[in-house]
Design a protein around this motif. Sequence first.
Motif, PDB file in Angstrom:
ATOM      1  N   PHE A  80     -52.662  88.834   6.012  1.00  0.00           N
ATOM      2  CA  PHE A  80     -51.664  88.400   5.036  1.00  0.00           C
ATOM      3  C   PHE A  80     -52.176  88.454   3.607  1.00  0.00           C
ATOM      4  CE2 PHE A  80     -53.925  84.930   6.940  1.00  0.00           C
ATOM      5  CZ  PHE A  80     -54.256  84.082   5.893  1.00  0.00           C
ATOM      6  N   HIS A  81     -53.510  88.447   3.417  1.00  0.00           N
ATOM      7  CA  HIS A  81     -54.132  88.621   2.109  1.00  0.00           C
ATOM      8  C   HIS A  81     -55.276  89.620   2.229  1.00  0.00           C
ATOM      9  CE1 HIS A  81     -52.761  84.290   0.997  1.00  0.00           C
ATOM     10  NE2 HIS A  81     -51.964  85.168   0.413  1.00  0.00           N
ATOM     11  N   ASN A  82     -55.634  90.218   1.107  1.00  0.00           N
ATOM     12  CA  ASN A  82     -56.753  91.157   1.132  1.00  0.00           C
ATOM     13  C   ASN A  82     -58.051  90.489   1.559  1.00  0.00           C
ATOM     14  OD1 ASN A  82     -58.115  93.749   0.423  1.00  0.00           O
ATOM     15  ND2 ASN A  82     -59.084  92.459  -1.121  1.00  0.00           N
ATOM     16  N   ASP A  83     -58.215  89.189   1.249  1.00  0.00           N
ATOM     17  CA  ASP A  83     -59.479  88.541   1.597  1.00  0.00           C
ATOM     18  C   ASP A  83     -59.626  88.258   3.089  1.00  0.00           C
ATOM     19  OD1 ASP A  83     -57.890  86.275   1.955  1.00  0.00           O
ATOM     20  OD2 ASP A  83     -58.846  85.087   0.393  1.00  0.00           O
ATOM     21  N   VAL A  84     -58.669  88.710   3.889  1.00  0.00           N
ATOM     22  CA  VAL A  84     -58.823  88.659   5.340  1.00  0.00           C
ATOM     23  C   VAL A  84     -59.406  89.970   5.864  1.00  0.00           C
ATOM     24  CG1 VAL A  84     -57.596  88.252   7.538  1.00  0.00           C
ATOM     25  CG2 VAL A  84     -56.898  87.033   5.491  1.00  0.00           C
ATOM     26  N   ILE A  85     -59.490  90.988   5.008  1.00  0.00           N
ATOM     27  CA  ILE A  85     -59.938  92.315   5.456  1.00  0.00           C
ATOM     28  C   ILE A  85     -60.985  92.935   4.530  1.00  0.00           C
ATOM     29  CG2 ILE A  85     -58.198  93.717   4.240  1.00  0.00           C
ATOM     30  CD1 ILE A  85     -59.071  94.076   7.988  1.00  0.00           C
ATOM     31  N   ALA A  86     -61.319  92.264   3.410  1.00  0.00           N
ATOM     32  CA  ALA A  86     -62.320  92.795   2.475  1.00  0.00           C
ATOM     33  C   ALA A  86     -62.832  91.661   1.593  1.00  0.00           C
ATOM     34  CB  ALA A  86     -61.720  93.895   1.609  1.00  0.00           C
ATOM     35  N   VAL A  87     -64.089  91.789   1.163  1.00  0.00           N
ATOM     36  CA  VAL A  87     -64.658  90.830   0.215  1.00  0.00           C
ATOM     37  C   VAL A  87     -65.633  91.583  -0.683  1.00  0.00           C
ATOM     38  CG1 VAL A  87     -66.500  90.140   1.836  1.00  0.00           C
ATOM     39  CG2 VAL A  87     -65.897  88.635  -0.069  1.00  0.00           C
ATOM     40  N   GLY A  88     -65.641  91.240  -1.959  1.00  0.00           N
ATOM     41  CA  GLY A  88     -66.530  91.916  -2.899  1.00  0.00           C
ATOM     42  C   GLY A  88     -67.277  90.929  -3.765  1.00  0.00           C
TER      43      GLY A  88
ATOM     44  N   GLU B 182     -71.786  94.316  -7.418  1.00  0.00           N
ATOM     45  CA  GLU B 182     -71.473  95.741  -7.375  1.00  0.00           C
ATOM     46  C   GLU B 182     -71.061  96.200  -5.974  1.00  0.00           C
ATOM     47  OE1 GLU B 182     -74.492  97.597 -10.682  1.00  0.00           O
ATOM     48  OE2 GLU B 182     -75.436  96.725  -8.896  1.00  0.00           O
ATOM     49  N   VAL B 183     -70.809  95.257  -5.074  1.00  0.00           N
ATOM     50  CA  VAL B 183     -70.638  95.584  -3.650  1.00  0.00           C
ATOM     51  C   VAL B 183     -69.252  95.208  -3.138  1.00  0.00           C
ATOM     52  CG1 VAL B 183     -71.512  95.167  -1.320  1.00  0.00           C
ATOM     53  CG2 VAL B 183     -73.106  95.289  -3.250  1.00  0.00           C
ATOM     54  N   LEU B 184     -68.636  96.141  -2.404  1.00  0.00           N
ATOM     55  CA  LEU B 184     -67.400  95.887  -1.662  1.00  0.00           C
ATOM     56  C   LEU B 184     -67.696  96.010  -0.169  1.00  0.00           C
ATOM     57  CD1 LEU B 184     -64.299  95.497  -1.444  1.00  0.00           C
ATOM     58  CD2 LEU B 184     -64.086  97.990  -1.589  1.00  0.00           C
ATOM     59  N   PHE B 185     -67.404  94.965   0.584  1.00  0.00           N
ATOM     60  CA  PHE B 185     -67.585  94.907   2.039  1.00  0.00           C
ATOM     61  C   PHE B 185     -66.179  94.911   2.629  1.00  0.00           C
ATOM     62  CE2 PHE B 185     -68.509  91.938   5.772  1.00  0.00           C
ATOM     63  CZ  PHE B 185     -69.151  92.901   6.539  1.00  0.00           C
ATOM     64  N   TYR B 186     -65.814  95.965   3.344  1.00  0.00           N
ATOM     65  CA  TYR B 186     -64.417  96.118   3.748  1.00  0.00           C
ATOM     66  C   TYR B 186     -64.293  96.787   5.106  1.00  0.00           C
ATOM     67  CZ  TYR B 186     -64.679 101.131   2.657  1.00  0.00           C
ATOM     68  OH  TYR B 186     -65.018 102.468   2.657  1.00  0.00           O
ATOM     69  N   HIS B 187     -63.134  96.603   5.721  1.00  0.00           N
ATOM     70  CA  HIS B 187     -62.837  97.234   6.996  1.00  0.00           C
ATOM     71  C   HIS B 187     -62.271  98.634   6.768  1.00  0.00           C
ATOM     72  CE1 HIS B 187     -60.865  98.018  10.901  1.00  0.00           C
ATOM     73  NE2 HIS B 187     -61.752  97.167  11.388  1.00  0.00           N
ATOM     74  N   GLU B 188     -62.564  99.514   7.678  1.00  0.00           N
ATOM     75  CA  GLU B 188     -62.139 100.911   7.561  1.00  0.00           C
ATOM     76  C   GLU B 188     -60.634 101.044   7.362  1.00  0.00           C
ATOM     77  OE1 GLU B 188     -62.415 105.075  10.216  1.00  0.00           O
ATOM     78  OE2 GLU B 188     -63.233 103.178  11.002  1.00  0.00           O
ATOM     79  N   ASP B 189     -59.849 100.125   7.935  1.00  0.00           N
ATOM     80  CA  ASP B 189     -58.384 100.225   7.868  1.00  0.00           C
ATOM     81  C   ASP B 189     -57.767  99.345   6.781  1.00  0.00           C
ATOM     82  OD1 ASP B 189     -58.280 102.004  10.039  1.00  0.00           O
ATOM     83  OD2 ASP B 189     -58.349 100.345  11.471  1.00  0.00           O
ATOM     84  N   ALA B 190     -58.578  98.817   5.870  1.00  0.00           N
ATOM     85  CA  ALA B 190     -58.085  97.821   4.911  1.00  0.00           C
ATOM     86  C   ALA B 190     -57.068  98.373   3.923  1.00  0.00           C
ATOM     87  CB  ALA B 190     -59.258  97.206   4.156  1.00  0.00           C
ATOM     88  N   PHE B 191     -57.294  99.595   3.435  1.00  0.00           N
ATOM     89  CA  PHE B 191     -56.531 100.099   2.290  1.00  0.00           C
ATOM     90  C   PHE B 191     -55.848 101.425   2.588  1.00  0.00           C
ATOM     91  CE2 PHE B 191     -60.407  97.930   0.719  1.00  0.00           C
ATOM     92  CZ  PHE B 191     -59.812  96.873   0.042  1.00  0.00           C
TER      93      PHE B 191
ATOM     94  N   SER C  44     -70.530 100.376  -1.548  1.00  0.00           N
ATOM     95  CA  SER C  44     -69.567  99.875  -0.570  1.00  0.00           C
ATOM     96  C   SER C  44     -70.177  99.865   0.827  1.00  0.00           C
ATOM     97  CB  SER C  44     -68.293 100.720  -0.580  1.00  0.00           C
ATOM     98  OG  SER C  44     -68.566 102.067  -0.237  1.00  0.00           O
ATOM     99  N   ILE C  45     -69.720  98.912   1.625  1.00  0.00           N
ATOM    100  CA  ILE C  45     -70.114  98.803   3.029  1.00  0.00           C
ATOM    101  C   ILE C  45     -68.835  98.829   3.843  1.00  0.00           C
ATOM    102  CG2 ILE C  45     -71.275  97.420   4.778  1.00  0.00           C
ATOM    103  CD1 ILE C  45     -72.790  96.031   2.460  1.00  0.00           C
ATOM    104  N   CYS C  46     -68.625  99.895   4.575  1.00  0.00           N
ATOM    105  CA  CYS C  46     -67.419 100.059   5.393  1.00  0.00           C
ATOM    106  C   CYS C  46     -67.720  99.658   6.834  1.00  0.00           C
ATOM    107  CB  CYS C  46     -66.926 101.500   5.336  1.00  0.00           C
ATOM    108  SG  CYS C  46     -65.494 101.819   6.384  1.00  0.00           S
ATOM    109  N   VAL C  47     -66.943  98.738   7.369  1.00  0.00           N
ATOM    110  CA  VAL C  47     -67.086  98.335   8.765  1.00  0.00           C
ATOM    111  C   VAL C  47     -66.144  99.195   9.598  1.00  0.00           C
ATOM    112  CG1 VAL C  47     -66.912  96.437  10.404  1.00  0.00           C
ATOM    113  CG2 VAL C  47     -67.634  95.995   8.040  1.00  0.00           C
TER     114      VAL C  47
END
Length: 448
Positions: free
Chosen positions: A249-257, A260-269, A292-295
């Motif tokens: 329901f929010h971006n912070d359920v699927i990504a956090v930055g 200089e780093v973005l930690f995110y899920h492959e399907d987030a965006f 970036s770190i893609c899960v």
Amino acid sequence: MKSYEVNFDGLVGPTHNYGGLSYGNVASQSNSQQSSNPKEAALQGLAKMKALMDMGFQQGVLAPQERPDVAALRRLGFGGTDAEVIERAAKEAMPLLVASCSASSMWVANAATVSPSADTADGRVHFTAANLNCKYHRSIEHPTTSRVLGAMFADQKHFAHHAALPAVAQFGDEGAANHTRFCREYGEAGVEFFVFGRSAFDTRYPAPQKYPARQTLEASQAVARLHGLKDDGVVYAQQNPSVIDQGVFHNDVIAVGNGEVLFYHEDAFLETEQMLAELQSKLAKVGGKFQSICVPRSAVTVEDAVRSYLFNSQLLSRADGSMLLIVPEECRGNERVWQYLQSLTSSGGLIREVKVFDLKQSMQNGGGPACLRLRVALNETELAAVNPGVIMTAPLYGTLTEWVNKHYRDRMTENDLADPQLLLECRTALDELTQILKLGAVYPFQIN
């Protein structure tokens, strides 16, 4: 001059309950009508604040709202004394009473969007309270939120406050839950990253089919204008509609930055590669090196991410340049997520350590570690201008723990919300809290 990212955590309110009010939030819906424990919830949140303070991070506290919101019920036609308003609402429209008692303001990631002075045209820290108009129980928060933030950040030389955007669907604004800032140092110019679920006016952007997209592109753009952000310092990205329909329901359920780093899920965006390239290019212009770190979905599914709240974590920069990830206990309870985190920290990469916190009371209502905090980047001068009463210290932690144990119930059900005595208990507690935090009169019962 030194600069800091200060986490202001929401103090869980005395009426914390599982009302199941948030359609699209899987945890909120699945735990609806269970008995909650407000005292335990508040103490769990305070324990996290104290732990981060003890680790050397700057930590503050953000006060809860007055609940039940009797004034909101009066606007909906319930009259009489305060006790009669509550009794009549319980008899005639229990869902409205439940909504007016929600302690959802504990998730202060939704309280506002904050831009630090290094990014803004006038060199002040800017705050825009979120209208949260997608859900009624949250849409009534922003007037008090604005007063509380104004009491915390009162020095107009350093801080600027904006009213919430128009409370209509076209400008749905969910605050910092859909906003991240990337920078080399917190006191240097950075790139502000706004994530939206839909566009109100441009039909080229796809929308989810099952659950509502709460943040609009137009709201994000309006906040950027209000804060005086440069085009070169802003990146807009759309959430993947399919993950919204899976409970993101929010971006912070699927990504956090952070940093200089973005930690995110492959399907987030949507348009992920284009977005990453724009972030890299714009951050490079201000001397940063975006990483970036893609899960991958093969390691952690979206369902795993939603159930464990892996990405609703706090990504914190440590003095040695490494990063610490603060996750809820549910991550350890999910085999795939925990296995991924073990491999992540053992690889010698950017995230070197994971710390686990028990936040069950918040998690069962759909909010993890990141939901509970509003990040504010401040330089030394600005930090000195913040109301000192809201900065966490060991004595303040002790005082707030005593305050919770004195005023909070250890069990809350829907029937308890109909008890007029609960309103008196809450007002007594909050009146004392404003003195502890040195906020002055910020609640309607103190003003009217």
